[in-house]
Enzyme design. Structure first.
Site, short mmCIF file in Angstrom:
data_model
loop_
_atom_site.label_atom_id
_atom_site.label_comp_id
_atom_site.label_asym_id
_atom_site.label_seq_id
_atom_site.Cartn_x
_atom_site.Cartn_y
_atom_site.Cartn_z
N CYS A 55 0.83 -1.22 0.00
CA CYS A 55 0.00 0.00 0.00
C CYS A 55 0.86 1.26 0.00
O CYS A 55 1.48 1.60 1.02
CB CYS A 55 -0.93 -0.01 1.21
SG CYS A 55 -1.86 1.52 1.45
N CYS A 98 -0.21 4.00 2.49
CA CYS A 98 0.13 3.57 3.85
C CYS A 98 1.57 3.98 4.18
O CYS A 98 1.85 4.49 5.27
CB CYS A 98 0.00 2.06 4.00
SG CYS A 98 -1.68 1.43 3.76
#
Length: 298
Positions: free
Chosen positions: A34, A37
């Protein structure tokens, strides 16, 4: 529930739920693949470190390795960031993507929740001492108030109420240069706070209303001619410099009552500065505001 799921639950309980009994836990649901993230991680880590003494901790949950836990929280997308206290989710922090946004949300939570952190313990210890310093300062004992705030500054040099009290005590003690130096030395993030603005107003007021050794000539001038608004203004400033806020307010209000816009509203402006210095939440200020409103709108 499989053995792996039981282990995941036990780990989550130990690393997230149990710490949340006394602390505010930021739960970051993320995954290695991600990109957003990874961009958010440094922000979360920095804020958690900055707020560690306030009882905030960061817990990261890899959704790929903890699919059972992610399912229990109904995680649909990542990053998802929650705040937990005493085993309960208390806020969704996902929308906070910058340091300032996250801190603003945490500050709001910390005001509402009984978090047990070092900062809260220090605040509880400082609160009565700050109140004592303010009480002594309001009573007109600037020297003793300065001694109290000097001691508090050694304990908590970056506490806004302590910095404000010390600067105002310096002003009241006639140490304007030292007060100016103290204001100039404040960290930028502290200098913008309302408490410090109050101290700055005190310093500005002291510059515009220097102390007068003998009030008698000014009192005599007002007695001779009650309509001499300049003399009344000078006397009100002298009372203010001497710490007699009641007499100062009476003088400024008398000028406003006689001529509302005298000298471009200077008396009213000076009175409002005095309100800022005393503190807008102070009952005395509320009473004087009612008097001012009665003159202006009565």
């Amino acid at each position: 529930m499989s053995a792996a799921e039981k282990e995941a639950v036990q780990t989550f309980r130990a690393e997230v739920v149990e710490p949340s009994m006394t602390k505010l836990v930021i739960i970051d649901f993320w995954a290695e693949w991600c990109g957003p993230c990874k961009a958010l991680t440094p922000v979360l880590e920095k804020v958690a470190a900055d707020y560690a003494d306030k009882g905030v901790v960061l817990a990261k949950v890899d959704t790929d390795k903890n699919q059972f836990i992610a399912a229990q929280f109904q995680i649909r997308s990542i990053p998802t960031v929650y705040a937990m206290f005493q085993g309960q989710l208390v806020a969704d922090l996902t929308s906070a993507r910058t340091e300032s946004q996250l801190k603003a949300m945490l500050d709001q939570l910390l005001r509402q929740l009984p978090i047990e952190g070092e900062a809260q313990a220090q605040e509880a210890e400082l609160e009565p001492l700050i109140a004592m310093g303010e009480e002594v300062l309001a009573a007109g004992d600037a020297t003793r108030a300065l001694a109290i705030f000097d001691q508090l500054a050694e304990m908590a040099p970056d506490h806004p109420a302590v910095a404000s009290g010390r600067i105002r005590a310096l002003v009241a003690a006639g140490q304007a240069e030292e007060a100016e130096a103290a204001v100039a030395a404040l960290p930028p993030e502290l200098a913008k706070l309302p408490e410090v603005e109050r101290a700055r107003a005190s310093l500005e007021l002291a510059r515009s209303a220097p102390a007068v050794d003998d009030l008698a000539p000014l009192e005599a001038a007002v007695a001779r001619d009650a309509g001499d608004l300049q003399a009344r203004y000078d006397l009100a400033n002298a009372h203010m410099a001497a710490g007699d806020r009641d007499a100062a307010a009476d003088g400024f209000l008398a000028i406003v009552a006689a001529e509302r816009d005298w000298n471009d509203g200077q008396a009213r402006q000076q009175l409002l500065k005095l309100f800022d210095v005393v503190g807008l939440e102070d009952p005395w200020v509320s009473a004087q505001r009612r008097r001012l409103s009665a003159i202006l709108f009565g």
